[in-house]
Design a protein around this motif. Structure first.
Motif, short mmCIF file in Angstrom:
data_model
loop_
_atom_site.label_atom_id
_atom_site.label_comp_id
_atom_site.label_asym_id
_atom_site.label_seq_id
_atom_site.Cartn_x
_atom_site.Cartn_y
_atom_site.Cartn_z
N VAL A 209 -16.54 -52.19 20.11
CA VAL A 209 -15.92 -52.77 21.02
C VAL A 209 -14.74 -51.62 21.60
O VAL A 209 -14.47 -51.67 22.85
CB VAL A 209 -14.95 -53.74 20.25
N GLN A 211 -15.35 -48.63 22.00
CA GLN A 211 -16.16 -47.77 23.15
C GLN A 211 -16.24 -48.54 24.39
O GLN A 211 -15.88 -48.09 25.71
CB GLN A 211 -17.61 -47.36 22.77
N ALA A 212 -16.26 -50.06 24.47
CA ALA A 212 -16.46 -50.99 25.56
C ALA A 212 -15.01 -51.10 26.20
O ALA A 212 -15.29 -50.73 27.44
CB ALA A 212 -16.80 -52.32 25.13
N ARG A 214 -12.80 -48.56 26.18
CA ARG A 214 -12.78 -47.15 26.62
C ARG A 214 -13.49 -47.00 28.05
O ARG A 214 -13.11 -46.39 29.05
CB ARG A 214 -13.17 -46.01 25.73
N GLU A 215 -14.57 -47.62 28.28
CA GLU A 215 -15.53 -47.58 29.22
C GLU A 215 -14.94 -48.51 30.37
O GLU A 215 -14.98 -47.99 31.60
CB GLU A 215 -16.85 -48.18 29.03
N ASN A 216 -14.41 -49.48 30.03
CA ASN A 216 -13.93 -50.74 31.04
C ASN A 216 -13.15 -51.79 30.29
O ASN A 216 -13.54 -52.85 29.92
CB ASN A 216 -15.36 -51.10 31.60
N PHE A 218 -10.83 -53.97 31.41
CA PHE A 218 -11.06 -55.01 32.22
C PHE A 218 -12.11 -55.88 31.97
O PHE A 218 -11.97 -57.15 31.70
CB PHE A 218 -10.95 -54.57 33.62
N ARG A 219 -13.24 -55.32 31.77
CA ARG A 219 -14.38 -56.19 31.62
C ARG A 219 -14.41 -56.37 30.02
O ARG A 219 -14.83 -57.72 29.65
CB ARG A 219 -15.75 -55.54 31.85
N ALA A 220 -13.95 -55.74 29.31
CA ALA A 220 -13.92 -55.81 27.70
C ALA A 220 -12.99 -57.29 27.47
O ALA A 220 -13.42 -58.09 26.97
CB ALA A 220 -13.23 -54.74 27.00
N GLU A 221 -11.99 -57.05 28.24
CA GLU A 221 -11.07 -58.36 27.96
C GLU A 221 -11.92 -59.77 28.73
O GLU A 221 -11.65 -60.70 28.28
CB GLU A 221 -9.91 -58.11 28.92
N ALA A 222 -12.55 -59.48 29.78
CA ALA A 222 -13.10 -60.68 30.30
C ALA A 222 -14.30 -61.18 29.34
O ALA A 222 -14.61 -62.16 29.80
CB ALA A 222 -13.57 -60.19 31.65
N ILE A 223 -15.11 -60.31 28.62
CA ILE A 223 -15.99 -61.07 28.04
C ILE A 223 -15.42 -61.31 26.39
O ILE A 223 -16.11 -62.04 25.67
CB ILE A 223 -16.95 -60.01 27.57
N GLY A 224 -14.06 -61.40 26.34
CA GLY A 224 -13.30 -62.17 25.51
C GLY A 224 -12.66 -61.31 24.15
O GLY A 224 -12.49 -61.74 23.06
N TYR A 225 -12.71 -60.06 24.66
CA TYR A 225 -11.90 -59.08 23.54
C TYR A 225 -10.72 -58.96 23.83
O TYR A 225 -10.21 -58.49 25.14
CB TYR A 225 -12.69 -57.86 23.25
N ARG A 226 -9.59 -59.06 22.96
CA ARG A 226 -8.22 -58.68 23.13
C ARG A 226 -7.79 -57.31 23.05
O ARG A 226 -7.92 -56.75 21.92
CB ARG A 226 -7.44 -59.64 22.29
N VAL B 82 -6.73 -63.64 29.71
CA VAL B 82 -7.90 -63.48 30.07
C VAL B 82 -9.08 -63.76 28.95
O VAL B 82 -9.96 -64.71 28.97
CB VAL B 82 -8.64 -62.27 30.90
N ALA B 83 -8.91 -63.05 27.91
CA ALA B 83 -9.93 -63.13 26.90
C ALA B 83 -9.84 -64.67 26.13
O ALA B 83 -10.79 -64.97 25.72
CB ALA B 83 -9.48 -62.20 25.77
N THR B 86 -11.77 -67.01 28.20
CA THR B 86 -13.21 -66.63 27.90
C THR B 86 -13.74 -67.30 26.63
O THR B 86 -14.68 -68.01 26.83
CB THR B 86 -13.51 -64.90 27.90
N PHE B 100 -20.00 -51.46 31.34
CA PHE B 100 -19.73 -50.35 30.51
C PHE B 100 -20.59 -49.33 31.03
O PHE B 100 -21.61 -48.93 30.26
CB PHE B 100 -19.74 -50.85 29.20
N LEU B 111 -22.88 -56.16 23.47
CA LEU B 111 -21.37 -56.54 23.17
C LEU B 111 -20.70 -57.98 23.53
O LEU B 111 -19.87 -58.46 22.93
CB LEU B 111 -20.78 -55.46 23.96
#
Lengths: 352, 262
Positions: A209, A211-212, A214-216, A218-226, B82-83, B86, B100, B111
């Motif tokens: 998570v 790494q995700a 770090r990579e993005n 915005f998207r990490a939040e959008a797939i449900g990670y705080r 947002v999270a 989701t 990613f 992920l």
């Protein structure tokens, strides 16, 4: 077995595997392979910095968090042990209580700093950590009645960890079996354990998570990670490991002072070690710390020798004068960053 | 349920009421009230700058509303991060590919499944050993025809494959509300059907609410049960595809025939 120890994260390069193995063997048998006080000091320092730099890599390389307060956590662990021995006296219980208290304090401070500032943009977080680092350094030097100020504190460690205690009259492979040796192995196995725990963390679902994020993010939040919570937890874990590494360092040196743990120079050293070794690889910490500490300790000698050898040549001896070792250290870093932008590990893996 | 006037309609899975956002003086989305029910595919159309993506951002939470509310199954989610949305079941695929980049294709999907199953705080297990998650990720990749690229990094994928992966992430999330923002944009003619079939397959599963921002009329005709037209941030039309497409307002909004003044 090996898979579990390394958490499935193999070096993935023959050269890298060989180098890592050489470092592991070198450190594991350092007292026997490289006898002498100075080389043992160097080896212990390498061990501790591997753990410290790896913990920083968890934040920078995996979490994409830029912090300048890592030495604060390192210092908390070191001072924790020092204060515990000062108050509780000589004994292993004091060391343990000091280390654990330091780790808890480091975690709480990391939590506060992270919760207050990880919501803001990376640059502000970096600046806040810089402010915290300066504040702590000033505090430690001013509160001299507790911390010893600029002079620091000497530690009373159990005699079993000092050269005064001999476990055998005979030498083993030419090495005295004394408390110093035991102390070294405390440092070695302690650092190894910290490193392996970090290696597990970065290869866990949690590490992925990070790494995700770090990579993005915005998207990490959008797939449900705080994102804030993950970054906060990463900061706390890194702080705890740094603190424990600091405790080991204080026990090894039997001393703690602002210069050995809290200075900005050490912070910059950590940054350089991560970058030279390779960010986001964990093994980069091993390579970076080893190269850097050896260069710090031996470049001067090497240059002295080189200077004498080239005495007949004009100009060269002056350039290679041991006093200019810092200049050459700088040149080495510039070159290594230029030629290995992804660090030594990144370069070696890229070729494999 | 919550409104007295229209008790005959089914419970809205998702509902926006007077949803508005202002950027400075510009009203990007202007008092849009709309309800989206499970089992229905709604196409959201309108010219560029009509506020379609902004409307999506308000629903999925990337932008905070200036006024109005968003409800999911009767619960107010207008101020929710947002999270959290989701986790409650709002899933979104993005118009501009948003992945990613330096992780593998498989890892991208894994992920998402890990997030859905709340495994993110597992600190001391090895991610590569979580066989169930990895298998599930492979299944999703199979559905979008990306199995062969599973081990590649995202940056090595073609644009079309990146679009597929974008949709795959949403599939892996398996939300109750699917939001597609131009899923086939920039894809070649032979690649697009894979995604359209997927969306058609989702439609067969009646529990899902599907929102689709789309420009291509053939896609809209084949998939949508309903069309919502946004124009200058306002709701301009809402109804069955045939009626809406034939209406003046669409002719004006879409074809830009401002001369057609009612």
């Amino acid at each position: 077995m090996l898979y579990r120890a390394l958490s499935g994260d193999f070096p993935r390069s023959v050269v890298l595997s060989v180098v890592l193995l050489a470092i592991l063997v070198g450190l594991a048998f350092a007292p026997f392979l490289f006898p002498g006080t100075r080389s043992l000091e160097t080896a212990a320092r390498i061990c501790i910095f591997i753990a410290l730099v790896a913990s920083y890599d968890l934040m920078l390389g995996y979490g994409g968090i830029v912090s300048f307060a890592h030495t604060v956590f390192f210092g908390i662990g070191a001072y924790g042990v020092a204060l515990a021995t000062a108050n509780l006296g000589r004994g292993f219980d004091a060391l343990l209580i000091g280390s654990l208290t330091g780790a808890v304090v480091a975690a709480v401070l990391a939590l506060l700093v992270a919760l207050f500032s990880l919501r803001v943009r990376a640059i502000f977080f970096a600046m806040i950590t810089l402010a915290v680092a300066s504040a702590v350094a000033v505090l430690v030097s001013q509160l001299s009645s507790i911390t010893g100020g600029e002079d620091g504190l000497n530690l009373l460690i159990p005699r079993e960890l000092t050269p005064a205690v001999k476990f055998a009259e005979e030498r083993f492979l030419g090495v005295r079996l004394n408390g110093k040796l035991l102390n070294y192995y405390l440092v070695f196995f302690g650092s190894l354990a910290l490193f392996l725990v970090l290696l597990r963390v970065v290869n866990s679902p949690f590490g992925r998570v990070l790494q995700a994020i770090r990579e993005n993010d915005f998207r990490a939040e959008a797939i449900g990670y705080r994102v804030v919570i993950y970054r906060t937890v990463a900061t706390c874990i890194a702080a705890v490991v740094a603190s424990l590494a600091g405790s080991l360092f204080a026990i090894w040196l039997r001393y703690v002072g602002p210069d050995t743990t809290l200075s900005l120079e050490i912070m910059i050293d950590i940054l350089l070690m991560v970058v030279i070794g390779g960010m986001g690889t964990m093994y980069g910490a091993v390579i970076g710390a080893t190269l850097f500490v050896i260069a710090q300790n031996y470049l001067q000698n090497l240059m002295g020798a080189a200077s004498e050898m080239t005495a007949a040549v004009p100009l060269l001896p002056h350039l290679l004068n041991p006093d200019r070792w810092l200049l050459w250290l700088g040149v080495l870093f510039v070159l290594s960053v230029y030629f290995f932008p992804t660090g030594v590990v990144g370069r070696l893996r890229g070729r494999a | 349920m919550e409104t007295t006037a229209t008790t005959t309609t089914t419970t809205a899975a998702l509902e926006t009421s007077d949803l508005t956002v202002r950027f400075g003086g510009h009203v990007a989305v202007n008092r849009v009230s709309c309800r989206f029910t499970p089992g229905e595919v709604t196409a959201i159309v309108g010219p560029n700058g009509a506020g379609k993506t902004t409307y999506f951002n308000l629903i999925s939470g990337q932008i905070a509303a200036s006024e109005g509310t968003v409800h999911l199954d009767g619960a107010d989610i207008t101020r929710m991060p947002v999270a959290e949305r989701t986790r409650l079941g709002i899933g979104r695929a993005f118009q501009l590919t948003n992945l990613f980049p330096n992780l593998s294709v498989l890892e991208n999907v894994r992920l998402v499944i890990q997030a859905r199953r709340h495994r993110g705080f597992s600190l001391l297990s090895i991610a590569d050993r979580q066989v169930a998650l990895i298998e599930e990720a492979h299944e999703v990749l199979g559905a979008v025809k990306l199995e062969d690229q599973a081990a590649q990094k995202v940056t090595e994928l073609s644009h079309g494959d990146q679009r597929k992966l974008e949709v795959a992430l949403l599939m892996a999330l398996d939300p109750r509300v699917y939001m597609f923002d131009e899923p086939t944009a920039g894809m070649s003619v032979d690649e697009a059907p894979v995604l359209l079939d997927l969306i058609a397959g989702l439609k067969a599963d009646t529990g899902r609410t599907i929102l689709l921002v789309e420009h291509k009329m053939d896609v809209i005709r084949s998939l949508a049960d309903r069309i919502v037209v946004l124009h200058n941030g306002k709701l301009a039309a809402d109804g069955a595809p045939d009626e809406v497409i034939a209406s003046d307002v669409v002719q004006e909004a879409y074809l830009g025939r401002s001369a057609v003044d009612a």
